[in-house]
Design a protein around this motif. Sequence first.
Motif, PDB file in Angstrom:
ATOM      1  N   ARG A 109       0.817  -1.209   0.000  1.00 42.91           N
ATOM      2  CA  ARG A 109       0.000   0.000   0.000  1.00 42.91           C
ATOM      3  C   ARG A 109       0.856   1.267   0.000  1.00 42.91           C
ATOM      4  O   ARG A 109       0.363   2.362  -0.268  1.00 42.91           O
ATOM      5  CB  ARG A 109      -0.927   0.016   1.215  1.00 42.91           C
ATOM      6  N   LYS A 110       2.124   1.123   0.311  1.00 40.29           N
ATOM      7  CA  LYS A 110       3.010   2.280   0.332  1.00 40.29           C
ATOM      8  C   LYS A 110       3.966   2.302  -0.861  1.00 40.29           C
ATOM      9  O   LYS A 110       4.849   3.138  -0.931  1.00 40.29           O
ATOM     10  CB  LYS A 110       3.826   2.291   1.632  1.00 40.29           C
ATOM     11  N   ARG A 111       3.792   1.346  -1.758  1.00 42.26           N
ATOM     12  CA  ARG A 111       4.726   1.251  -2.872  1.00 42.26           C
ATOM     13  C   ARG A 111       4.371   2.255  -3.965  1.00 42.26           C
ATOM     14  O   ARG A 111       3.918   1.883  -5.032  1.00 42.26           O
ATOM     15  CB  ARG A 111       4.726  -0.164  -3.445  1.00 42.26           C
ATOM     16  N   GLY A 112       4.566   3.512  -3.704  1.00 38.40           N
ATOM     17  CA  GLY A 112       4.265   4.519  -4.693  1.00 38.40           C
ATOM     18  C   GLY A 112       5.523   5.178  -5.196  1.00 38.40           C
ATOM     19  O   GLY A 112       6.580   5.130  -4.568  1.00 38.40           O
ATOM     20  N   THR A 113       5.375   5.818  -6.355  1.00 37.79           N
ATOM     21  CA  THR A 113       6.492   6.564  -6.911  1.00 37.79           C
ATOM     22  C   THR A 113       6.934   7.661  -5.949  1.00 37.79           C
ATOM     23  O   THR A 113       8.125   7.916  -5.787  1.00 37.79           O
ATOM     24  CB  THR A 113       6.077   7.178  -8.254  1.00 37.79           C
ATOM     25  N   LEU A 114       5.973   8.310  -5.293  1.00 36.87           N
ATOM     26  CA  LEU A 114       6.310   9.389  -4.363  1.00 36.87           C
ATOM     27  C   LEU A 114       7.162   8.878  -3.205  1.00 36.87           C
ATOM     28  O   LEU A 114       8.161   9.499  -2.832  1.00 36.87           O
ATOM     29  CB  LEU A 114       5.027  10.029  -3.829  1.00 36.87           C
TER      30      LEU A 114
END
Length: 244
Positions: free
Chosen positions: A141-146
């Motif tokens: 759930r935290k695997r974002g580009t940001l």
Amino acid sequence: MGSSHAVSGAAGWLGGCALLAAAGAPVGPPVVVVGTVVAAGAALLPDCDHPSSCVAYTFGPVSRFLCRRIGRACAVLHARTRTPLDVRDLDGHRTLTHTVLWALVTGLIAAAAGWLGGLVAAAVVTFATAGLAVRALWPKRKRGTLGATLGGAVVAAALITFGPADGWWWLGLPVAFGCLAHIAGDALTNTGVPALFPLNLGGRRWRRLRAPRGLRFGTGGRAEHLVRWLMVAGAIGAGWLLAA
């Protein structure tokens, strides 16, 4: 296998530092800390040939664009260099970027950048590799580009603030090591890797090397999870020895 690859790079680098310390040749904190981060991220780099890999989604459209182009280039290279005995490849995955040659060349490029570019080049390398490591190791759930970009930026900023101005040629070592750790890990899977390209082995230039049948496993299975947790335990042990 993204998280497994990142753990293998970090655990292997920490283990190597612990062995050097036990042999009476300890390395400095920057080599241990920065090297661990770089090795963890570099252990993802061989998958830059796949448009759906963890690498491709780390830095958004930029990394996806690069991975698509690299995959296509690898597919073209494979088609033009394969022998009649080599299996035809369509997408370029697990070809050039999964070879020892590619790992060594990538390490040499990083070493040259660190030698010539000093702290600025080191910050660029750590930004990219730290971002890859963050993307691979955080919960989904935290695997974002940001998140990957911010993680890489924080590490790079800390390096610029506290790191020495020069002497960064050694960054090529954790980069090459991380890539080799990835290749070794993929050699344990059922698919294997053409690690020794361009050597002609039994009439095949892209011959895939695999571990003995009893040691192979499928990606994402229980065996992979067991190996990953064993590496985590090894990394903790190595870190404890270095801190003692």
